[in-house]
Design a protein around this motif. Structure first.
Motif, PDB file in Angstrom:
ATOM      1  N   VAL A 184       0.855  -1.192   0.000  1.00 21.81           N
ATOM      2  CA  VAL A 184       0.000   0.000   0.000  1.00 21.81           C
ATOM      3  C   VAL A 184       0.887   1.236   0.000  1.00 21.81           C
ATOM      4  N   LYS A 185       0.561   2.202  -0.865  1.00 21.14           N
ATOM      5  CA  LYS A 185       1.370   3.412  -0.993  1.00 21.14           C
ATOM      6  C   LYS A 185       0.621   4.632  -0.425  1.00 21.14           C
ATOM      7  N   ILE A 186       1.376   5.507   0.230  1.00 22.57           N
ATOM      8  CA  ILE A 186       0.860   6.789   0.676  1.00 22.57           C
ATOM      9  C   ILE A 186       1.872   7.858   0.260  1.00 22.57           C
ATOM     10  N   THR A 187       1.523   9.125   0.444  1.00 16.93           N
ATOM     11  CA  THR A 187       2.411  10.206   0.011  1.00 16.93           C
ATOM     12  C   THR A 187       2.862  11.043   1.208  1.00 16.93           C
ATOM     13  N   PRO A 188       4.044  11.672   1.100  1.00 25.79           N
ATOM     14  CA  PRO A 188       4.464  12.587   2.168  1.00 25.79           C
ATOM     15  C   PRO A 188       3.470  13.720   2.379  1.00 25.79           C
ATOM     16  N   GLY A 189       2.904  14.238   1.282  1.00 31.07           N
ATOM     17  CA  GLY A 189       1.909  15.299   1.414  1.00 31.07           C
ATOM     18  C   GLY A 189       0.689  14.826   2.177  1.00 31.07           C
ATOM     19  N   GLY A 190       0.250  13.585   1.876  1.00 34.79           N
ATOM     20  CA  GLY A 190      -0.884  13.027   2.606  1.00 34.79           C
ATOM     21  C   GLY A 190      -0.569  12.840   4.072  1.00 34.79           C
ATOM     22  N   LEU A 191       0.663  12.405   4.368  1.00 41.37           N
ATOM     23  CA  LEU A 191       1.065  12.210   5.761  1.00 41.37           C
ATOM     24  C   LEU A 191       1.051  13.538   6.516  1.00 41.37           C
ATOM     25  N   LEU A 192       1.616  14.585   5.901  1.00 45.57           N
ATOM     26  CA  LEU A 192       1.628  15.894   6.557  1.00 45.57           C
ATOM     27  C   LEU A 192       0.212  16.396   6.800  1.00 45.57           C
ATOM     28  N   GLY A 193      -0.665  16.174   5.817  1.00 46.32           N
ATOM     29  CA  GLY A 193      -2.051  16.588   5.989  1.00 46.32           C
ATOM     30  C   GLY A 193      -2.727  15.850   7.126  1.00 46.32           C
ATOM     31  N   ALA A 194      -2.494  14.521   7.202  1.00 47.04           N
ATOM     32  CA  ALA A 194      -3.107  13.720   8.261  1.00 47.04           C
ATOM     33  C   ALA A 194      -2.567  14.099   9.634  1.00 47.04           C
ATOM     34  N   LEU A 195      -1.326  14.606   9.671  1.00 47.34           N
ATOM     35  CA  LEU A 195      -0.722  15.027  10.937  1.00 47.34           C
ATOM     36  C   LEU A 195      -1.086  16.472  11.294  1.00 47.34           C
ATOM     37  N   GLY A 196      -1.844  17.133  10.413  1.00 42.75           N
ATOM     38  CA  GLY A 196      -2.259  18.504  10.686  1.00 42.75           C
ATOM     39  C   GLY A 196      -1.158  19.519  10.494  1.00 42.75           C
ATOM     40  N   ILE A 197      -0.175  19.201   9.648  1.00 44.31           N
ATOM     41  CA  ILE A 197       0.935  20.128   9.394  1.00 44.31           C
ATOM     42  C   ILE A 197       0.670  20.843   8.073  1.00 44.31           C
ATOM     43  N   PRO A 198       0.414  22.151   8.097  1.00 45.85           N
ATOM     44  CA  PRO A 198       0.083  22.866   6.859  1.00 45.85           C
ATOM     45  C   PRO A 198       1.292  23.007   5.937  1.00 45.85           C
ATOM     46  N   VAL A 199       1.042  22.893   4.655  1.00 46.03           N
ATOM     47  CA  VAL A 199       2.077  23.058   3.640  1.00 46.03           C
ATOM     48  C   VAL A 199       1.672  24.211   2.738  1.00 46.03           C
ATOM     49  N   ALA A 200       2.461  25.258   2.715  1.00 44.67           N
ATOM     50  CA  ALA A 200       2.134  26.443   1.929  1.00 44.67           C
ATOM     51  C   ALA A 200       2.199  26.144   0.441  1.00 44.67           C
ATOM     52  N   ALA A 201       1.326  26.805  -0.320  1.00 45.31           N
ATOM     53  CA  ALA A 201       1.338  26.655  -1.771  1.00 45.31           C
ATOM     54  C   ALA A 201       2.634  27.227  -2.332  1.00 45.31           C
ATOM     55  N   GLY A 202       3.145  26.587  -3.366  1.00 45.17           N
ATOM     56  CA  GLY A 202       4.358  27.073  -4.013  1.00 45.17           C
ATOM     57  C   GLY A 202       5.625  26.794  -3.239  1.00 45.17           C
ATOM     58  N   LEU A 203       5.580  25.878  -2.287  1.00 39.76           N
ATOM     59  CA  LEU A 203       6.759  25.529  -1.492  1.00 39.76           C
ATOM     60  C   LEU A 203       7.831  24.931  -2.394  1.00 39.76           C
ATOM     61  N   ASP A 204       9.086  25.358  -2.217  1.00 36.45           N
ATOM     62  CA  ASP A 204      10.155  24.729  -2.989  1.00 36.45           C
ATOM     63  C   ASP A 204      10.806  23.628  -2.153  1.00 36.45           C
ATOM     64  N   VAL A 205      11.737  22.894  -2.760  1.00 42.12           N
ATOM     65  CA  VAL A 205      12.323  21.728  -2.106  1.00 42.12           C
ATOM     66  C   VAL A 205      13.106  22.119  -0.859  1.00 42.12           C
ATOM     67  N   GLY A 206      13.881  23.211  -0.946  1.00 44.74           N
ATOM     68  CA  GLY A 206      14.632  23.657   0.220  1.00 44.74           C
ATOM     69  C   GLY A 206      13.721  23.991   1.386  1.00 44.74           C
ATOM     70  N   GLN A 207      12.622  24.653   1.102  1.00 47.64           N
ATOM     71  CA  GLN A 207      11.665  24.994   2.151  1.00 47.64           C
ATOM     72  C   GLN A 207      10.995  23.746   2.723  1.00 47.64           C
ATOM     73  N   LEU A 208      10.755  22.751   1.874  1.00 44.82           N
ATOM     74  CA  LEU A 208      10.166  21.502   2.349  1.00 44.82           C
ATOM     75  C   LEU A 208      11.120  20.776   3.292  1.00 44.82           C
ATOM     76  N   ASN A 209      12.403  20.736   2.938  1.00 44.21           N
ATOM     77  CA  ASN A 209      13.392  20.117   3.836  1.00 44.21           C
ATOM     78  C   ASN A 209      13.419  20.827   5.189  1.00 44.21           C
ATOM     79  N   THR A 210      13.384  22.148   5.153  1.00 38.82           N
ATOM     80  CA  THR A 210      13.383  22.926   6.397  1.00 38.82           C
ATOM     81  C   THR A 210      12.136  22.631   7.221  1.00 38.82           C
ATOM     82  N   LEU A 211      10.994  22.551   6.556  1.00 35.42           N
ATOM     83  CA  LEU A 211       9.732  22.256   7.244  1.00 35.42           C
ATOM     84  C   LEU A 211       9.783  20.893   7.922  1.00 35.42           C
ATOM     85  N   LEU A 212      10.214  19.864   7.178  1.00 37.38           N
ATOM     86  CA  LEU A 212      10.241  18.505   7.728  1.00 37.38           C
ATOM     87  C   LEU A 212      11.229  18.392   8.887  1.00 37.38           C
ATOM     88  N   ALA A 213      12.385  19.043   8.747  1.00 35.40           N
ATOM     89  CA  ALA A 213      13.416  18.946   9.791  1.00 35.40           C
ATOM     90  C   ALA A 213      13.008  19.650  11.073  1.00 35.40           C
TER      91      ALA A 213
END
Length: 683
Positions: free
Chosen positions: A193-222
Motif C-alpha cells: 500500500v502506498k501513501i504520500t508525504p503530502g498526505g502524511l503531513l495533511g493527516a498530521l495537521g501540518i500545513p504546507v504552503a502553496a508554491g513551497l520549494d524543495v529547500g523549504q520543504l526540507n526545512t519544514l520537515l526537519a
C-alpha cells in the motif's frame, strides 16, 4: 488677358510635383512597412518554430536522452521552417534549467548529469522583398523544461526470516527491536500500500504552503517532531486500514515495555546529509516541492522507519544474559545509533539503513566462579559490534539504457555498507548508544586481562576495521533487490574470536611476554591441585590424605595441563616435563613427594603442589620457534574455551536470532520511480 489667367499654368505645374512627391513617399512607406511586416512575420514564425522544437525535444529526454532530444528538436524545427522558403541553422542542446539570474537570463546551463531542459537556437540570413535592400539576419531562441525525474526508495539490512515472523516483526528485529510474542501479522497487508508525504503531513495537521520549494520543504520537515502514535495512526488511516489503530496501541505498548522511559517521538526530516529523521534530505533540483510531496512510498516501510527513528540512541536488553562455563558473566544490550530513513529525490538522493549496535560485556567478576579459573583470572571484555550499516545513493535514472525490454524505466542505486565493525575497550556509558563512531573516536585503553599478574593486558584495546561491502542495483518501480556478499555469521564471529585471542595471548608464533615468578607458579600449581579435590568427578573427587587419593588427583592435574597446553596453540609438540607428573621420578631415593615416598622421603599434598610446580617451571618448544613458559601455555589454554563460548553462546545468537541479520547483504526497495513530467516553455 487678366493677370489671373496668366498665372494659372504655373500653379498647375507646382501641384503635380507636390502630388508626385507625396505619392512616392507613400510608396516608400508602404514598401518599408511591407518589408518590416515580412521580417516581423519571419521572426514570429522562427520563434514559433523554436518553441515547438524545444517542446518536442524536451519530451524526448526521458526516452531518448540528449541525443534523441537534439535529433527531435532539429527535425521539428526544420519541419516548421520548411514552408517559409529558407533554411535556418538549428542549434539544439540539453542541460539544466534553474531560476534565471542577472548573469543567466534564460536560466539554462548546458550539460549536467540529469538534464531537464532543451534549448533551441535558430539563425538565418533572410532575402529581402525589396531587391535594393541587403539580406537580414534573424535569430530566435527557446528553452523548454520538463519535471525532474523523482524516485522514492529505502535500504535496509538483509533479514533472516524465521517461521512465525511477520514482515514488520522481522523488520523491527533488523533495527534492534525484537517484539517476539507480539502479534504483528495484521500489518503485513500494508507492504504493497502506498501513501504520500503530502498526505502524511495533511493527516498530521501540518500545513504546507502553496508554491513551497524543495529547500523549504526540507526545512519544514526537519523542524517537525510528532509522536510515534500519531505517525502510526496517520499511516494506517491513509492506507485505508483504520481498523489497525487498535493494533497501533498494542504495538506502542510493546515498544514502551522495551523502552519504558523513552518518549517515542519522530523527527520527520533531515536538514543535512546525515540521517536524522523519517525522510532523508530530499534532493530534487526542480524548485517546486509538489513532485516530492506526491511521491508514492510504502506504508509499511514508513512505519518501520518511524519506529526506528523513535527508538534510536536508546539501549534495549538483548536478552542474552548468561554465564559462560561457570567462568564469566555476560550481559548484552542492543540499540539503534542512527535511524533508517527514506530517500526522495533525483540523482544524488540517499537512503540510510539503521546503524544497529550490540554491546556485550564479558566479566569474571560476579560470575558463578567455582572452577579452576576463579582465583586466577580477571577478564573484562567490553565488546561493541556495529552490524550492517550503509546507504544507497541514486546515481542514474530514466535514461534509454536503463529501460527494460518492456520499456519500463529504471534507476541505479549504488549501495555502500560497513559490515561487523568491532572494537573492544573502554567506552563511556554516555557515549555508548549516543555516538555513531565510538570505535574510531571514543575508544580508550583498559585492563582487559590479568591472569595471576603473568598474562596481562593492562593498557590496551582492540579495533577491527569493518569489512566494506556493497554493489550496484538497477531497479524499476516496485522492484526489490539485494546486493553484497553473503557472509556466514559463524565465520565472522570466529574471526572476531581469533583476533581477541591474538590480542590476549599473542598471535601464533609469538611468545607472550612476562616471565612468571616462583610465587606465581606456586599459586597456579596450588589451584590446579586443589581444584581436583573440590569439583565432583568419579575419578578424582578425593580429599583423603592418602597416596591413593593423591594419585587420582595428580592424574587429573596431568590431564588438565595436557588439555590446556593443546588448546593454547603455542606448542609444536608435548609439554616439556609433563611425564614427571606420573611415573618418571619413581626411581629417586627421595620419591616424588606426592604419591611415592621412595626409600628416604615422604608424601604430602604439599609435595604434589611442588611436583606440579616443577613441571610448570620448565619451558617447551613453541610452534613459531623458540620456547615458551609452561605456565603461560597452561594459562592460555585454560582461557581460550571462554572465548570460544563467547562466540558460540553469545555473539552468534545475538546477530542471528535477536537481530535476524544476514551479514554482508543489503536490501533496496524502489517504492516509486517517475521519469519526467509536463513539458513547458520557460524562455
Amino acid at each position: 488677358m487678366t493677370s489671373a489667367a496668366l498665372s494659372s499654368p504655373v500653379r498647375q505645374r507646382g501641384s503635380v510635383l507636390v502630388s508626385t512627391a507625396a505619392f512616392l513617399l507613400v510608396c516608400v512607406i508602404a514598401l518599408t512597412s511591407a518589408e518590416l511586416g515580412y521580417l516581423f512575420y519571419l521572426k514570429r514564425e522562427m520563434q514559433k518554430a523554436a518553441d515547438l522544437s524545444a517542446l518536442s525535444g524536451v519530451r524526448q529526454l526521458s526516452s531518448g536522452g540528449c541525443a534523441g532530444a537534439n535529433a527531435e528538436a532539429t527535425s521539428k524545427a526544420n519541419d516548421n521552417l520548411s514552408p517559409l522558403g529558407f533554411t535556418a541553422t538549428v542549434s539544439p542542446g540539453c542541460g539544466r534549467w534553474s531560476a534565471p539570474t542577472p548573469d543567466n537570463v534564460t536560466g539554462f546551463s548546458a550539460g549536467g548529469v540529469t538534464p531537464n531542459a532543451v534549448r533551441v537556437q535558430l539563425s538565418a540570413d533572410v532575402a529581402p522583398l525589396l531587391p535594393y535592400l541587403g539580406s537580414r539576419a534573424l535569430y530566435a531562441q527557446a528553452v523548454a523544461i520538463t519535471g525532474d525525474p523523482l524516485a522514492a526508495f529505502s535500504v535496509g539490512s538483509r533479514l533472516v526470516r524465521v517461521t512465525g515472523d511477520s514482515v514488520l516483526g522481522a523488520a523491527l528485529k533488523g533495527i534492534g527491536l525484537d517484539l517476539s510474542g507480539t502479534s504483528l501479522v495484521s500489518y503485513d497487508g500494508l507492504a504493497n500500500v502506498k501513501i504520500t508525504p503530502g498526505g502524511l503531513l495533511g493527516a498530521l495537521g501540518i500545513p504546507v504552503a502553496a508554491g513551497l520549494d524543495v529547500g523549504q520543504l526540507n526545512t519544514l520537515l526537519a523542524a517537525q517532531q510528532v509522536s510515534l502514535g500519531q505517525v502510526l495512526d496517520a499511516a494506517v488511516t491513509l492506507a485505508g486500514q483504520s481498523a489497525l489503530t487498535a493494533a497501533n496501541v498494542t504495538l506502542l505498548n510493546a515498544i514502551s515495555a522495551k523502552l519504558p522511559s523513552v518518549p517515542l517521538n519522530v523527527l520527520l526530516g533531515s536538514a543535512t546529509d546525515t540521517p536524522a529523521g523519517l525522510f532523508a534530505k530530499i534532493v530534487a533540483p526542480d524548485t517546486s516541492a509538489n513532485a516530492a510531496l506526491t511521491t508514492q512510498i510504502s506504508a509499511l516501510d514508513l512505519i518501520t522507519s518511524a519506529i526506528g527513528v523513535a527508538t534510536s540512541k536508546h539501549a534495549i536488553d538483548a536478552g542474552i544474559n548468561t554465564n559462560l562455563l561457570g567462568l564469566a558473566s555476560v550481559t548484552s544490550q542492543v540499540g539503534i545509533i542512527e535511524p533508517p530513513s527514506i530517500a526522495i529525490g533525483g540523482v544524488g538522493a540517499k537512503a540510510y539503513t539503521a546503524q544497529v549496535r550490540t554491546y556485550v560485556r564479558v566479566k569474571t567478576e560476579n560470575a558463578l566462579l567455582g572452577a579452576l579459573l576463579s582465583p586466577l583470572i580477571k577478564l573484562d571484555l567490553p565488546i561493541v559490534l556495529d552490524a550492517v550499516t550503509g546507504k544507497g545513493t541514486l546515481t542514474d535514472m530514466c535514461t534509454p539504457a536503463l529501460k527494460d525490454a518492456s520499456g519500463k524505466d529504471g534507476a541505479v542505486i549504488q549501495v555502500e555498507s560497513s559490515i561487523a565493525k568491532v572494537c573492544v575497550g573502554a567506552i563511556a556509558a554516555a557515549d555508548l548508544f549516543s555516538k555513531s563512531k565510538v570505535c574510531e573516536e571514543n575508544l580508550g585503553n583498559m585492563e582487559l586481562l590479568n591472569v595471576l599478574g603473568i598474562v596481562r593486558l593492562p593498557n590496551n584495546h582492540l579495533n577491527i576495521n569493518a569489512l566494506q561491502g556493497g554493489g550496484t542495483l538497477t531497479l524499476r518501480e516496485g522492484d526489490k533487490g539485494t546486493t553484497g556478499n553473503s557472509l556466514n555469521i559463524g565465520t565472522t564471529v570466529a574471526d572476531l574470536v581469533q583476533q581477541l585471542t591474538n590480542l590476549l595471548f599473542g598471535a601464533p608464533g609469538t611468545t607472550p611476554s612476562t616471565a612468571p615468578t616462583g610465587t606465581q607458579i606456586n599459586n597456579l600449581a596450588t589451584e590446579l591441585f586443589n581444584e581436583t579435590g573440590t569439583v565432583g568427578h568419579a575419578n578424582y573427587t578425593c580429599n583423603a590424605n592418602t597416596n591413593a587419593c593423591r594419585s587420582l588427583r595428580l592424574a587429573k592435574v596431568k590431564s588438565n595441563i595436557e588439555t590446556a597446553a593443546a588448546n593454547s596453540g603455542l606448542l609444536s609438540g608435548l609439554l616439556n616435563g609433563i611425564g614427571d607428573l606420573l611415573g618418571s621420578v619413581l626411581g629417586l631415593l627421595g620419591g616424588d613427594g606426592c604419591t611415592y615416598p621412595g626409600l628416604l622421603g615422604s608424601t604430602s599434598n604439599a609435595g604434589c603442589v611442588s611436583l606440579i610446580g616443577s613441571t610448570l617451571t620448565k619451558a617447551s618448544n613453541q610452534s613459531g620457534g623458540g620456547t615458551v613458559s609452561n605456565t603461560l601455555t597452561v594459562l592460555t589454554g585454560l582461557l581460550k574455551p571462554v572465548l570460544n563460548a563467547l562466540g558460540n553462546t553469545v555473539l552468534t545468537p545475538v546477530l542471528r536470532d535477536v537481530l535476524g541479520l544476514s551479514l554482508g547483504e543489503t536490501d533496496v526497495n524502489m517504492m516509486s520511480l517517475k521519469c519526467g513530467g509536463t513539458a513547458r516553455l520557460v524562455y
